[in-house]
Design a protein around this motif. Structure first.
Motif, PDB file in Angstrom:
ATOM      1  N   ASP A  50      50.011  54.078  -5.455  1.00 38.58           N
ATOM      2  CA  ASP A  50      48.497  54.549  -5.577  1.00 38.58           C
ATOM      3  C   ASP A  50      48.123  55.384  -6.384  1.00 38.58           C
ATOM      4  O   ASP A  50      48.859  55.681  -7.524  1.00 38.58           O
ATOM      5  CB  ASP A  50      49.049  54.934  -3.680  1.00 38.58           C
ATOM      6  CG  ASP A  50      50.121  56.386  -4.289  1.00 38.58           C
ATOM      7  OD1 ASP A  50      50.326  56.798  -5.402  1.00 38.58           O
ATOM      8  OD2 ASP A  50      50.199  56.951  -3.061  1.00 38.58           O
ATOM      9  N   PRO A  51      46.990  55.883  -6.186  1.00 38.14           N
ATOM     10  CA  PRO A  51      46.195  56.425  -7.366  1.00 38.14           C
ATOM     11  C   PRO A  51      47.304  58.052  -7.466  1.00 38.14           C
ATOM     12  O   PRO A  51      46.154  58.394  -8.443  1.00 38.14           O
ATOM     13  CB  PRO A  51      44.399  56.755  -6.320  1.00 38.14           C
ATOM     14  CG  PRO A  51      45.111  55.144  -5.580  1.00 38.14           C
ATOM     15  CD  PRO A  51      46.027  55.245  -5.039  1.00 38.14           C
ATOM     16  N   THR A 103      56.283  51.710  -4.723  1.00 40.71           N
ATOM     17  CA  THR A 103      56.536  51.719  -3.321  1.00 40.71           C
ATOM     18  C   THR A 103      56.539  50.279  -3.282  1.00 40.71           C
ATOM     19  O   THR A 103      55.679  49.301  -3.837  1.00 40.71           O
ATOM     20  CB  THR A 103      55.286  51.818  -1.738  1.00 40.71           C
ATOM     21  OG1 THR A 103      55.230  53.661  -1.726  1.00 40.71           O
ATOM     22  CG2 THR A 103      56.257  51.212  -0.638  1.00 40.71           C
ATOM     23  N   ALA A 142      44.931  51.817  -6.737  1.00 41.20           N
ATOM     24  CA  ALA A 142      46.062  50.693  -6.226  1.00 41.20           C
ATOM     25  C   ALA A 142      45.802  49.539  -7.210  1.00 41.20           C
ATOM     26  O   ALA A 142      45.194  48.793  -7.133  1.00 41.20           O
ATOM     27  CB  ALA A 142      45.311  50.775  -4.431  1.00 41.20           C
ATOM     28  N   ALA A 197      47.374  54.131 -12.859  1.00 39.66           N
ATOM     29  CA  ALA A 197      46.739  54.385 -11.857  1.00 39.66           C
ATOM     30  C   ALA A 197      46.206  55.818 -11.494  1.00 39.66           C
ATOM     31  O   ALA A 197      45.550  55.597 -10.961  1.00 39.66           O
ATOM     32  CB  ALA A 197      47.676  54.401 -10.318  1.00 39.66           C
ATOM     33  N   ARG A 225      52.027  54.808 -13.547  1.00 36.23           N
ATOM     34  CA  ARG A 225      51.754  55.538 -12.723  1.00 36.23           C
ATOM     35  C   ARG A 225      50.878  56.712 -13.200  1.00 36.23           C
ATOM     36  O   ARG A 225      49.688  56.423 -12.054  1.00 36.23           O
ATOM     37  CB  ARG A 225      53.170  57.249 -12.458  1.00 36.23           C
ATOM     38  CG  ARG A 225      54.193  56.063 -11.892  1.00 36.23           C
ATOM     39  CD  ARG A 225      54.981  57.275 -11.984  1.00 36.23           C
ATOM     40  NE  ARG A 225      56.733  56.786 -11.728  1.00 36.23           N
ATOM     41  CZ  ARG A 225      57.477  56.246 -10.553  1.00 36.23           C
ATOM     42  NH1 ARG A 225      56.495  56.713  -9.285  1.00 36.23           N
ATOM     43  NH2 ARG A 225      58.451  56.156 -10.401  1.00 36.23           N
ATOM     44  N   VAL A 242      41.428  48.139  -6.676  1.00 33.68           N
ATOM     45  CA  VAL A 242      42.974  47.179  -6.644  1.00 33.68           C
ATOM     46  C   VAL A 242      42.849  46.628  -7.762  1.00 33.68           C
ATOM     47  O   VAL A 242      41.555  46.036  -7.673  1.00 33.68           O
ATOM     48  CB  VAL A 242      42.546  46.621  -5.198  1.00 33.68           C
ATOM     49  CG1 VAL A 242      43.789  45.787  -5.433  1.00 33.68           C
ATOM     50  CG2 VAL A 242      41.801  47.722  -3.590  1.00 33.68           C
ATOM     51  N   VAL A 252      53.453  48.854  -4.855  1.00 34.60           N
ATOM     52  CA  VAL A 252      52.277  49.629  -4.852  1.00 34.60           C
ATOM     53  C   VAL A 252      52.297  50.261  -5.110  1.00 34.60           C
ATOM     54  O   VAL A 252      53.332  51.394  -4.875  1.00 34.60           O
ATOM     55  CB  VAL A 252      51.807  49.621  -2.914  1.00 34.60           C
ATOM     56  CG1 VAL A 252      50.139  50.538  -3.000  1.00 34.60           C
ATOM     57  CG2 VAL A 252      52.154  48.284  -2.739  1.00 34.60           C
ATOM     58  N   VAL A 305      42.857  49.430   2.015  1.00 32.13           N
ATOM     59  CA  VAL A 305      42.752  50.740   0.727  1.00 32.13           C
ATOM     60  C   VAL A 305      40.699  51.062   1.307  1.00 32.13           C
ATOM     61  O   VAL A 305      40.463  50.171   1.246  1.00 32.13           O
ATOM     62  CB  VAL A 305      42.215  49.938  -0.706  1.00 32.13           C
ATOM     63  CG1 VAL A 305      41.619  50.719  -1.531  1.00 32.13           C
ATOM     64  CG2 VAL A 305      44.212  49.148  -1.020  1.00 32.13           C
ATOM     65  N   LEU A 334      48.111  46.217   3.204  1.00 27.26           N
ATOM     66  CA  LEU A 334      48.002  47.251   2.619  1.00 27.26           C
ATOM     67  C   LEU A 334      46.624  48.092   2.976  1.00 27.26           C
ATOM     68  O   LEU A 334      45.290  46.626   3.103  1.00 27.26           O
ATOM     69  CB  LEU A 334      48.039  46.613   1.315  1.00 27.26           C
ATOM     70  CG  LEU A 334      47.279  48.162   0.171  1.00 27.26           C
ATOM     71  CD1 LEU A 334      48.282  48.971   0.210  1.00 27.26           C
ATOM     72  CD2 LEU A 334      47.113  46.849  -2.081  1.00 27.26           C
ATOM     73  N   THR A 376      52.539  57.158  -7.078  1.00 28.65           N
ATOM     74  CA  THR A 376      53.428  57.419  -5.741  1.00 28.65           C
ATOM     75  C   THR A 376      53.332  55.470  -6.000  1.00 28.65           C
ATOM     76  O   THR A 376      52.755  54.651  -5.332  1.00 28.65           O
ATOM     77  CB  THR A 376      53.372  57.396  -4.732  1.00 28.65           C
ATOM     78  OG1 THR A 376      53.369  58.708  -4.579  1.00 28.65           O
ATOM     79  CG2 THR A 376      54.785  57.071  -3.587  1.00 28.65           C
TER      80      THR A 376
END
Length: 280
Positions: free
Chosen positions: A114-115, A120, A92, A86, A83, A41, A112, A147, A145, A118
């Motif tokens: 994500d790996p 959000t 994350a 990540a 992106r 994170v 957020v 993780v 969140l 994506t």
């Protein structure tokens, strides 16, 4: 409350974004994520993508905002380096942004990433500070969140000044509290007190990211930190200079602290609400 099943490495970032340069700041964020070696994170400061610079945010909302779709997804090519970072690191990433929603609300938000890459709009700041109210709308809900098996309540800067905000996260089972922030020079005492207190109040880890540098009156004071559940810093940045603070969160520390300090279990649901008035 259930505990995580394995340690988790996190990173708190302090850095100086360029006002209005969303694409350039996304590239800088990607570089900083790459510096957070092994972190699962990574937390970057409040409004990092456009920079926390109200004159620019007010003058150019079209250029400083990112748009979210009805599901909260953000698909903006300026964020492609983030992106990729990540995906490459498996982290994350939590990063501050100005978000325009389909109903035209404009919020100070944490994206957020994500790996899988994506993005959000995960949380919109609920407690707006001072002149922020002239530029942004307040968030309508809290957010947690997850993780791996860790649960993190999400807050942004001024949210963390309100004990009930962190407590709501803990009541939702949070093991930690992630707070991208923008503390101005001259506020070091409050900066260092609030987030350590939220950790101890709720016997949870706190990851505090902060902007650093810039020009007066929008000059920020760093001090990014990761706090343990008793409010002690596991890692802390200086008041000046870019830095990436990496620390590992251990479930046994969480368990031991909550066994020794049982405020979450002992708290009365209506503590302090029935009051007597005494006259001396």
């Amino acid at each position: 409350m259930s505990l995580p099943t394995a340690p988790l490495t996190v990173a708190a970032v302090q850095a100086c974004p360029t006002p209005g340069d969303v694409a350039g700041n996304a590239s800088a964020a990607a570089r900083l994520v790459g510096r957070a070696a092994g972190a699962r994170v990574v937390v970057l400061p409040e409004l990092f993508l456009p920079a926390y610079h109200p004159p620019t945010l007010g003058a150019d909302p079209g250029g400083t905002d990112v748009a979210a779709d009805p599901d909260g997804r953000v698909d903006d090519p300026r964020l492609d380096p983030l992106r990729a970072a990540a995906r490459d690191t498996g982290a994350a990433v939590l990063i501050g942004a100005a978000v325009r929603h389909p109903d035209r609300r404009r919020t100070i938000s944490s994206l957020v990433v994500d790996p899988a890459g994506t993005i959000t709009a995960g949380y919109d700041k609920q407690q707006l500070w001072s002149g922020e109210r002239e530029l942004f709308d307040a968030g309508r809900r809290g957010a947690t969140l997850v993780v791996d098996t860790w649960r993190f309540g999400l807050g942004i800067c001024y949210d963390g000044c309100f004990p009930e905000h962190g407590r709501a996260a803990a009541a939702d089972g949070a093991h930690g509290y992630l707070c991208p922030s923008g503390y101005l020079a001259g506020s070091a005492h409050r900066r260092d007190l609030y987030y350590a207190a939220r950790a101890l109040d709720n016997t949870m880890f706190v990851v505090f990211a902060n902007a650093v540098g810039g020009a007066d009156p929008w000059r920020f004071n760093g001090g990014a930190a990761v706090y343990d559940p008793e409010g002690r810093p596991l890692a802390r940045g200086a008041d000046t200079g870019e830095d990436v603070l990496v620390a590992t969160l251990h479930p046994d520390v969480l368990a031991d602290t909550r066994a020794a300090h049982t405020m979450l279990l002992d708290r009365l649901p209506d503590a302090g609400s029935a009051r007597a008035t005494l006259v001396a």
